[in-house]
Design an enzyme around this catalytic site. Structure first.
Site, PDB file in Angstrom:
ATOM      1  N   TYR A 122      -2.733  -0.750   4.179  1.00 46.43           N
ATOM      2  CA  TYR A 122      -2.557  -0.246   2.821  1.00 46.43           C
ATOM      3  C   TYR A 122      -3.718   0.683   2.450  1.00 46.43           C
ATOM      4  O   TYR A 122      -3.513   1.733   1.834  1.00 46.43           O
ATOM      5  CB  TYR A 122      -2.479  -1.434   1.861  1.00 46.43           C
ATOM      6  CG  TYR A 122      -1.957  -1.102   0.492  1.00 46.43           C
ATOM      7  CD1 TYR A 122      -0.699  -0.540   0.322  1.00 46.43           C
ATOM      8  CD2 TYR A 122      -2.715  -1.368  -0.647  1.00 46.43           C
ATOM      9  CE1 TYR A 122      -0.212  -0.257  -0.931  1.00 46.43           C
ATOM     10  CE2 TYR A 122      -2.225  -1.085  -1.908  1.00 46.43           C
ATOM     11  CZ  TYR A 122      -0.981  -0.536  -2.048  1.00 46.43           C
ATOM     12  OH  TYR A 122      -0.507  -0.255  -3.307  1.00 46.43           O
ATOM     13  N   ARG A 156      -3.512   4.730   1.388  1.00 46.05           N
ATOM     14  CA  ARG A 156      -4.015   5.318   0.153  1.00 46.05           C
ATOM     15  C   ARG A 156      -5.170   6.279   0.396  1.00 46.05           C
ATOM     16  O   ARG A 156      -5.517   7.072  -0.477  1.00 46.05           O
ATOM     17  CB  ARG A 156      -4.473   4.208  -0.788  1.00 46.05           C
ATOM     18  CG  ARG A 156      -3.339   3.267  -1.153  1.00 46.05           C
ATOM     19  CD  ARG A 156      -3.722   2.367  -2.281  1.00 46.05           C
ATOM     20  NE  ARG A 156      -4.936   1.615  -1.972  1.00 46.05           N
ATOM     21  CZ  ARG A 156      -5.471   0.715  -2.785  1.00 46.05           C
ATOM     22  NH1 ARG A 156      -4.906   0.476  -3.948  1.00 46.05           N
ATOM     23  NH2 ARG A 156      -6.561   0.071  -2.450  1.00 46.05           N
ATOM     24  N   CYS A 171      -0.553   2.660  -9.807  1.00 47.43           N
ATOM     25  CA  CYS A 171      -0.562   2.176  -8.417  1.00 47.43           C
ATOM     26  C   CYS A 171      -1.513   2.974  -7.544  1.00 47.43           C
ATOM     27  O   CYS A 171      -2.369   2.427  -6.867  1.00 47.43           O
ATOM     28  CB  CYS A 171       0.835   2.234  -7.820  1.00 47.43           C
ATOM     29  SG  CYS A 171       1.913   1.045  -8.585  1.00 47.43           S
ATOM     30  N   HIS A 172      -1.337   4.279  -7.527  1.00 43.48           N
ATOM     31  CA  HIS A 172      -2.154   5.083  -6.627  1.00 43.48           C
ATOM     32  C   HIS A 172      -2.778   6.284  -7.329  1.00 43.48           C
ATOM     33  O   HIS A 172      -3.190   7.242  -6.695  1.00 43.48           O
ATOM     34  CB  HIS A 172      -1.331   5.522  -5.405  1.00 43.48           C
ATOM     35  CG  HIS A 172      -0.680   4.368  -4.717  1.00 43.48           C
ATOM     36  ND1 HIS A 172       0.613   4.011  -4.967  1.00 43.48           N
ATOM     37  CD2 HIS A 172      -1.164   3.462  -3.849  1.00 43.48           C
ATOM     38  CE1 HIS A 172       0.897   2.923  -4.254  1.00 43.48           C
ATOM     39  NE2 HIS A 172      -0.152   2.574  -3.574  1.00 43.48           N
ATOM     40  N   GLY A 173      -2.783   6.240  -8.676  1.00 41.03           N
ATOM     41  CA  GLY A 173      -3.544   7.215  -9.438  1.00 41.03           C
ATOM     42  C   GLY A 173      -2.976   8.621  -9.527  1.00 41.03           C
ATOM     43  O   GLY A 173      -3.703   9.585  -9.316  1.00 41.03           O
TER      44      GLY A 173
END
Lengths: 428, 170
Positions: free
Chosen positions: A294, A298, B134-136
């Site tokens: 994960y 990201r 969640c991921h900006g």
């Protein structure tokens, strides 16, 4: 295998074995020669088999009470916890069992990395092992969706959306996976069906994994080939079976400590909130065992790029037997590789830690550095090391590292002499 | 000579048999694959009508359409100004604000982040539009992606104004 041919004793056994050689198989498994220097890191194969069987049995029982429907799934989990006899125990064993399964598999994989067990002639064992690992991740992910809590729903949404990054067909693929236009009842139903199926496929692969292992036999901590059926090997039963059982007992103690004293320590509290498609939890985190991947997802500032790197991080391991060109298996004799191994362990744990943190500021920078190092380790450092590393001299036999120590041989001789003496005395 | 002809004929028969076999297996597998696509009952739920008469300027309501949240925002004059003044060269997925609305006062969008499908939060983020926790990913007051990993602007669903107060989505 160079084992002597097995001939059943009784007439009935001969009759049966010539029609279905199960007795020959069980004889082979019992007498299978294992290197006498295997240490406790080699007990995790047995532990993993135990984990798989535990998951299948507890899962089978949970399936008798669980309802795979968006309106009832969450309730049925609470029903299992509160009403079903020992339901709480069975569910906690199943949920924590998944974590323990991954704990064991990571130790098993890193054991292989340290001792070079993936190298020639064991490449196929290694690749089947990785396929098992991938199936485990798919099974665990789908299992986590079944309680239909907030993390179930949003985890499923994020992971299935990974496929929407595929150019051109991404949208249709995700719609096909969902059976709708979002994660919903059809998705839950098919995940349940697949969650039930995959462990049996895993079981089949485990059989192939062991079969492939039994062709060349075990690697060992020294990493040199052993002479089979010599004084360098011992039959699997009872010697390795007993060692495996000791390790398994310790493992079960840790396992049950989680089950009884910290059953929710490894889960996320948000999963006790029923799924709500209108509200995303502030921090979506997968289960701990998926966190390193994960973090890689990201770390890459592009949707498709992140997905590619995440999958590459797993599939790169399939090429490992060819990326690591060093002929020496065990890190014991590879001074530089040994350091890089521990650095890799550190980087993977760091990635796991970063995967649980929000993707901003220092965490994001560290994730990028760690991701870069992960790939550099496999793609650049290992191939170079095979060429330029000066390895330590290998012993002639697996006994040498023990017997070569000063004084050891004398001690053994004396012990043997004393033992004989005692016997002689007792005869008198 | 006759031998050669025989081999040719046999090869033809093999190829023909394999081809028919492959087509047959394909025809048998397709229903098994297609059953996973959205079924008729899922497709039947494809329109939703929403009464927006109670929405104050500056407020957003969220309704569910095909299992997904739909943001309906009644924008203030200031927000419309901000959205229409943006230089298209600054955008990752260039699109004019006027192409994203039927009536500039009402912004109707699928409330699903184009990165990995989370629901962005309204009136948050560096561009005062939406922010995905969640991921900006940051979206502006027109729902266009400005910063973060999302590749596209928030999707505009098919919709129409049935009358001044009713929006039909789908």
């Amino acid at each position: 295998m160079s084992e002597e041919k097995y001939i059943p004793e009784s007439k009935l056994a001969k009759w049966f074995d010539s029609r279905l050689p199960l007795l020959t198989l069980s004889h082979h498994l019992k007498e299978y020669p294992t290197p006498k220097n295997l240490n406790y890191w080699w007990t995790f194969g047995g532990i993993l088999t135990f984990c798989l069987i535990t998951q299948i049995i507890t899962g089978l029982v949970l399936a008798m009470h669980y309802v795979a429907h968006v309106d009832h799934a969450f309730e049925s989990i609470e029903h299992i916890m509160r009403n079903v006899n020992y339901g709480w125990l069975i569910r906690y064993v199943h949920a924590n069992g998944a974590s323990m399964f991954f704990l064991a598999v990571y130790i098993h994989i890193f054991r292989s990395l340290f001792y070079g067990s993936y190298k020639e002639p064991r490449e196929v064992i290694w690749i089947i092992g990785l396929l098992i690992y991938i199936l485990m991740m798919a099974t665990a992910f789908m299992g986590y969706v079944l309680p239909w809590g907030q993390m179930s729903f949003w985890g499923a949404t994020v992971i299935t959306n990974l496929f929407s990054a595929i150019p051109f067909v991404g949208e249709s693929v995700t719609t096909w996976l969902w059976g709708g236009y979002s994660v919903d009842n059809p998705t839950l139903n098919r995940f349940y069906s697949l969650h039930y199926l995959l462990p049996f496929l895993t079981f089949g692969l485990v059989i192939l994994h062991i079969w492939a292992l039994h062709v060349p036999g075990n690697n060992n901590p020294v990493g040199i080939d052993v002479k089979k059926n010599s004084n360098e090997t011992m039959p699997f039963h009872p010697y390795m079976v007993m060692k495996d059982l000791v390790a398994l007992l310790v493992f079960i103690i840790i396992f049950l400590w989680f089950v009884f004293f910290a059953p929710n320590a490894l889960g996320h509290p948000d999963n006790y909130i029923e799924a709500n498609p209108l509200v995303t939890p502030t921090h979506i985190v997968p289960e701990w065992y998926l966190l390193p991947f994960y973090a890689i997802l990201r770390a890459i500032p592009s949707k498709l790029g992140g997905v590619i790197f995440m999958f590459a991080a797993i599939f790169i391991l399939m090429l490992l037997p060819w990326l690591d060109s060093s002929k020496v298996r065990s890190a014991t004799f590879r001074p530089i590789y040994k350091k890089l191994f521990w650095l890799l362990v550190f980087v993977v744990i760091l990635l796991g830690y970063l995967g649980a943190k929000p993707p901003e500021g220092i965490y994001l920078i560290l994730s990028r550095l760690a991701t870069a190092y992960y790939f550099i380790h496999f793609l650049i450092l290992l191939p170079l090391l095979g060429r330029y590393e000066k390895t330590d001299p290998l012993p002639m036999s697996i006994s040498d590292p023990v017997l070569d120590k000063p004084g050891v041989l004398d001690k053994v001789k004396n012990a043997a002499a004393n033992y004989e003496g005692e016997n002689v005395n007792s005869f008198k | 000579m006759t031998n050669k002809i025989k081999i040719k004929r046999r090869n033809f028969l093999f190829t023909a048999t394999y081809s028919v076999g492959v087509i047959g297996v394909g025809a048998a597998v397709w229903p098994l694959i297609d059953q996973m696509n959205p079924d008729s009952s899922v497709k039947a739920l494809s329109t939703t009508e929403v009464d927006v008469s109670g929405v104050e300027p500056g407020k957003t309501i969220t309704v569910l359409w095909r299992g997904k949240p739909i943001f309906i925002k009644r924008r203030t004059g200031k927000e419309i100004d901000e959205a229409s003044k943006v230089d298209l060269n600054d955008l990752k997925d260039p699109q004019k604000d006027s192409d994203r609305t039927k009536n500039p006062e009402w912004l109707v969008m699928v409330g699903v982040c184009t990165h990995l499908g989370c629901v962005p939060l309204s009136n948050k983020g560096e561009y005062k539009g939406w922010f995905c926790p969640c991921h900006g990913s940051h979206y502006d007051t027109s729902g266009r992606i400005r910063k973060g990993p999302a590749p596209k602007n928030l999707e505009i669903p098919k919709y129409e104004f049935v009358d001044n107060n009713i929006i039909k989505i789908g």
